[in-house]
Write a protein that holds these residues in place. Structure first.
Motif: not given
Length: 961
Positions: A391, A429-430, A433, A437
């Protein structure tokens, strides 16, 4: 694979059109070679490599090289240099030189010149020819002699030739090793020459004793000459020798690590790191736990970022191989230490947040590989470290569009995909993120992030719905300008949206995409998005986009291509209205779909050109049409149980014939025909698969799924109706266990398993044929057709291109003319071939060997008919040939004992490196006429003449009565 067969310009008797092209081109260059002007001669020489590419068969290459050898023999040094460059460029064609002795003789005559430059060019020429003359003793002698020359240019050329011959010839390598050793250790030899001589020792790997003596010499050199340049050259030669001989690789790793740890010079340390990287790539299994531990200690201790980056790159390479398992394995007798406290993990955790991007990404990569490959509980805590590191890198690199930042981001995103694959619970969670972004990232980074999101969504479709909202918001705000990056981003984002939408696009999503395309996109972007929609099964969206593009192309072939794609999308869209249990509307949907498919195939045929025949596309669509027609026919057959029930005497007929199925009436025969039809379609899909050597794996998997659909229906007919007693479900039961790589495959597998369960539950429960059986078959068809067909990449785009060109010898002047052969002789048929590649050779698979099948059939017999042995009637032969430098050659001995005209067919297929055979073609045919040999003809005529008086006497005797 394209079936480009050509008639040989190797013909023994005369020339055809192809031959004239090759020979006229050679004559044109020959005219330039004979010119009195140096410029024209040089121009002619440098055009030879292009000629070799265009006509890569031995007869022309042999003639051309002999002409070049003549120029080399009589020309000046500049011309010789041009010939040398041509020879080096055409290295793969050297083995096609037929008159090697004559060619070398003309070249070698210059070695006796008084001009040292001419001798030097000749030595370099001989070195370039080492692959075809490895054991020429006169060449070996000349090289040895020239190593003692006082002219530097000649000595350097001799070193070049010695290196090339050492690589090819065991005898030369063994003979020159002592000479090289003396020169390197001799005080009279200048240092720069020693530096050029040392690399020759890397070729001393032909046997163990030679490699051992070379290693001893290098060991002496590395201790006797401690200067930086000498150590660097010697160590690198040491590494290449170890990598080739394989025996001493662990010792070499140990030596390099010692230099890395103990030598203070940065240049030596850098060289050691580069060589360790080479050995990590080539032989990761030879790395011991101690080697990796020592490398970790060096990386932890070094104050220099550049060296730390190099060491981490070696460790990240090793972490993706078997070496990482060795590192964390517990040897018997050792105390158990927690893997979490190991130096490798500590180093990776330290480097994850390093201010140098390269170091940070290698640290994260090591953690990811450890997490993915090692399942120990102590390592589970590393997952979070890997995610946080990824991250932070994502935030850092997505704001920077420099090439270095983009390369780092690519590695980080690859790690994210790997982490999501092996640790699915981390994928949420990947993805979050990445989506966060995306809004603030640069366009170049956004494109890469979209590719990453698409890969994760393909692996884990459950995450798709969560992505869609953020992606649509982003799609609305991007596209303010029509730059290349913006266009690329539109395609990438649309692809992720198609993957995330999974089954069907909502009206809102389609509206947003179309509005953006109208605002800023060009036609090519719209086509690429339509292509992605076709691959993901969103045919309604694809049809609208193809329709909008029809008027924007400049060629009628492109128009017909787009029109055919529009019709195919429309045809598949018709099938989305299918409903379970609604059989009457299903028939009308299939009929409507077939109507558009027939329009599309007509358009597709019009889009094909001689250079681009679209053979795969046409065959794929024809098979789809035939499958839909077979489904339609099966529907009608099932309905015939209601419309035409079995007659009252059906049971009596069945008992009389002893066939229990006859009591069902004519439906039993129709079902049998239907089953045969589906099996035939499955074999046609298999043929299409075997003909698609250049296809990507996703396209091949798609063809396999279509084939399995046909086999499934044929199996269901057999299990339910034709032969319920002997039906087996074990061979079909494992289809769902394989890992599915796409949503289309996942859905098809689900349908297969559901249909098999239904068929198995009905099997033997009711006597055939009942309405339960026909309903089960109809529901199976509807379930298969409700999964939208995916048009995979190979339908639109060929990334790998491979074709084989065959030449037969002898071949006739005219293709329709037969070759004359006497029936008491055998024909020696020489088959030569060249493998031709596109811009990315071997991208998906490589040719291991070419299988040549030669068969002959008798077309017409002559008037005379004699008793011939059975074994001499037909010719059927097969040979496997391994291409070398994309060229292969073999011979067949054929027998034509029967007088008449025979048709010889030569067909090639290829075997890839996995041993799979692909029926790629081409197929070439020649005609042979078998004639009676003169001696047999004379004996036969004499026998006939001797029989005539006897027959006359018999006739006279009969006339008396």
């Amino acid at each position: 694979m394209a079936s480009n067969s050509t008639k040989s310009f190797l013909a023994d008797a005369g020339y055809g059109e192809q031959e004239l092209d090759a020979n006229s081109a050679l004559m044109e260059l020959d005219k330039g070679l004979r010119s009195g002007k140096l410029g024209e001669q040089c121009e002619a020489v440098v055009r030879f490599p292009r000629l070799f590419q265009k006509y890569p068969f031995p007869i022309l290459i042999n003639s051309a090289f002999l002409k070049l050898a003549d120029v080399f023999r009589v020309g000046n040094n500049f011309l010789r240099l041009c010939v040398l460059k041509v020879t080096q460029q055409s290295e793969k064609h050297l083995e096609k030189i037929l008159n090697v002795d004559e060619f070398v003789k003309r070249i070698f005559s210059v070695i006796h010149s008084n001009d040292p430059v001419a001798r030097a060019i000749t030595l370099r020429m001989l070195g370039s020819l080492a692959s075809i003359i490895p054991e020429r003793k006169n060449a070996h002698h000349s090289i040895r002699q020239s190593l003692d020359s006082h002219d530097n240019v000649e000595v350097e050329a001799a070193v070049f030739a010695a290196a090339n011959f050492s690589a090819q010839s065991k005898d030369f390598a063994a003979g020159i090793c002592n000479k090289i050793s003396e020169m390197i250790q001799g005080l009279a030899t200048p240092v720069d020459l020693k530096l050029k001589l040392i690399p020759i020792l890397q070729h001393m790997h032909h046997d163990a004793s030679l490699a051992s003596s070379a290693r001893q010499l290098l060991q002496q050199l590395v201790t006797s000459y401690p200067s930086t340049k000498m150590v660097i050259v010697t160590l690198h030669t040491f590494t290449l020798l170890a990598a080739s001989s394989l025996v001493d690789t662990p010792k070499q790793i140990q030596l390099l690590l010692q230099y890395l740890k103990n030598d203070p010079r940065k240049a030596v340390k850098r060289l050691a790191i580069e060589d360790l990287k080479l050995l990590a790539n080539k032989t990761p299994h030879t790395w011991s736990k101690e080697n990796i531990q020592m490398l970790c200690e060096c990386a932890l201790q070094t104050p220099y970022d550049s060296l730390k980056l190099g060491m981490l790159s070696v460790l990240s390479t090793l972490s993706g191989t078997i070496a990482i398992k060795h590192y964390f394995s517990i040897a018997p007798g050792n105390t158990v230490t927690s893997p979490r406290s190991s130096d490798l993990v500590r180093l990776a955790q330290e480097c994850c947040y390093h201010n140098n991007r390269g170091i940070a990404v290698h640290g994260v990569r090591v953690l990811t590989n450890i997490t993915a490959s090692c399942q120990e509980k102590e390592l589970l805590a590393l997952e979070q470290d890997a995610v946080f590191g990824l991250e932070s890198l994502l935030v850092l690199c997505s704001q920077d569009d420099s090439p270095g930042a983009q390369a780092t981001l690519k590695i980080a995103l690859t790690c994210m995909v790997k982490l999501a694959k092996y640790r699915p619970h981390l994928s949420q969670s990947v993805v979050e993120s990445l989506l966060t972004q995306l809004h603030s990232a640069q366009d170049a980074s956004r494109i890469l992030m979209c590719h990453c999101l698409a890969s994760i969504a393909m692996q884990l479709p459950v995450l798709g719905d969560g992505m869609l909202g953020d992606l649509m918001e982003l799609y609305k705000v991007i596209g303010r300008s029509a730059t290349d990056k913006q266009q690329e981003l539109l395609v990438s984002l649309a692809t992720v949206i198609f993957v995330a939408s999974q089954k069907t696009l909502s009206a809102e999503v389609k509206t947003v995409i179309k509005q953006q395309l109208e605002n800023v996109s060009n036609g090519w972007t719209a086509y690429r998005i339509a292509r992605q929609a076709s691959r993901m099964g969103n045919h309604d969206m694809a049809r609208e986009l193809y329709q909008s593009l029809l008027t924007q192309v400049a060629s009628e072939h492109f128009y017909f291509w787009l029109n055919s794609l529009k019709e195919f999308s429309h045809a598949e869209q018709c099938l989305t209205g299918l409903q379970e249990e609604d059989y009457s509307s299903a028939l009308s949907c299939i009929a409507e779909s077939l109507k558009f498919y027939h329009k599309g195939i007509a358009s597709l045929t019009a889009a094909s050109t001689p250079l681009n025949p679209l053979s795969f596309q046409c065959e794929f669509v024809k098979l789809r049409i035939d499958v839909l027609q077979a489904f339609s026919q099966l529907f009608c057959t099932c309905n015939s149980l209601k419309t035409s029930p079995p007659p009252a005497i059906a049971t009596t007929i069945a008992m009389t014939l002893g066939n229990d199925l006859q009591r069902c009436g004519r439906i039993s025969n129709q079902m049998k025909q239907s089953m045969e039809e589906f099996r035939n379609l499955a074999s046609r899909y298999e043929d299409l698969y075997q003909a698609s050597f250049d296809a990507d794996s996703a396209t091949l998997r798609n063809i396999e799924l279509q084939q399995q659909s046909c086999l499934l229906i044929s199996h269901a007919i057999e299990a339910l109706i034709l032969d319920p007693e002997s039906a087996s479900f074990q061979e079909y039961g494992s289809t769902g266990s394989a890992h599915a790589d796409s949503e289309y495959e996942r859905r098809m597998m689900s349908v297969y398993n559901h249909v098999l369960e239904e068929v198995e539950s009905l099997n033997r429960k009711y006597a055939p044929v009942s309405y339960m059986h026909t309903a089960c078959l109809c529901n199976a068809i509807i379930a298969l057709l409700k999964v939208p067909l995916s048009f995979q990449r190979y339908f639109f785009q060929k990334l790998q291109s491979t074709s084989i060109k065959l030449a037969l010898s002898p071949s006739p002047r005219n293709p329709t003319e037969p070759i004359a052969v006497q029936n008491n002789q055998q024909l020696a048929l020489k088959v030569e071939g060249v493998v031709q590649h596109g811009s990315k050779p071997g991208l998906f698979r490589k040719i291991q060997s070419v299988c040549l099948n030669v068969s002959s059939t008798l077309q017409s017999k002559s008037i005379q008919d004699y008793k011939i042995p059975i074994d001499s009637i037909t010719n059927e032969m097969e040979q496997n040939v391994e291409p070398h430098n994309d060229y292969f050659s073999t011979q067949f001995l054929l027998n034509f004992a029967i007088l008449g005209t025979h048709n010889i067919t030569v067909e090639s297929s290829v075997k890839d490196s996995n041993g799979i055979v692909w029926k790629t073609g081409p197929k070439t045919t020649i005609i042979v006429k078998s004639l009676e040999d003169p001696y047999s003809q004379q004996v036969r005529l004499q026998q006939q003449q001797a029989q005539q008086p006897l027959q006359q006497q018999q006739r006279n005797a009969y006339s008396r009565f």
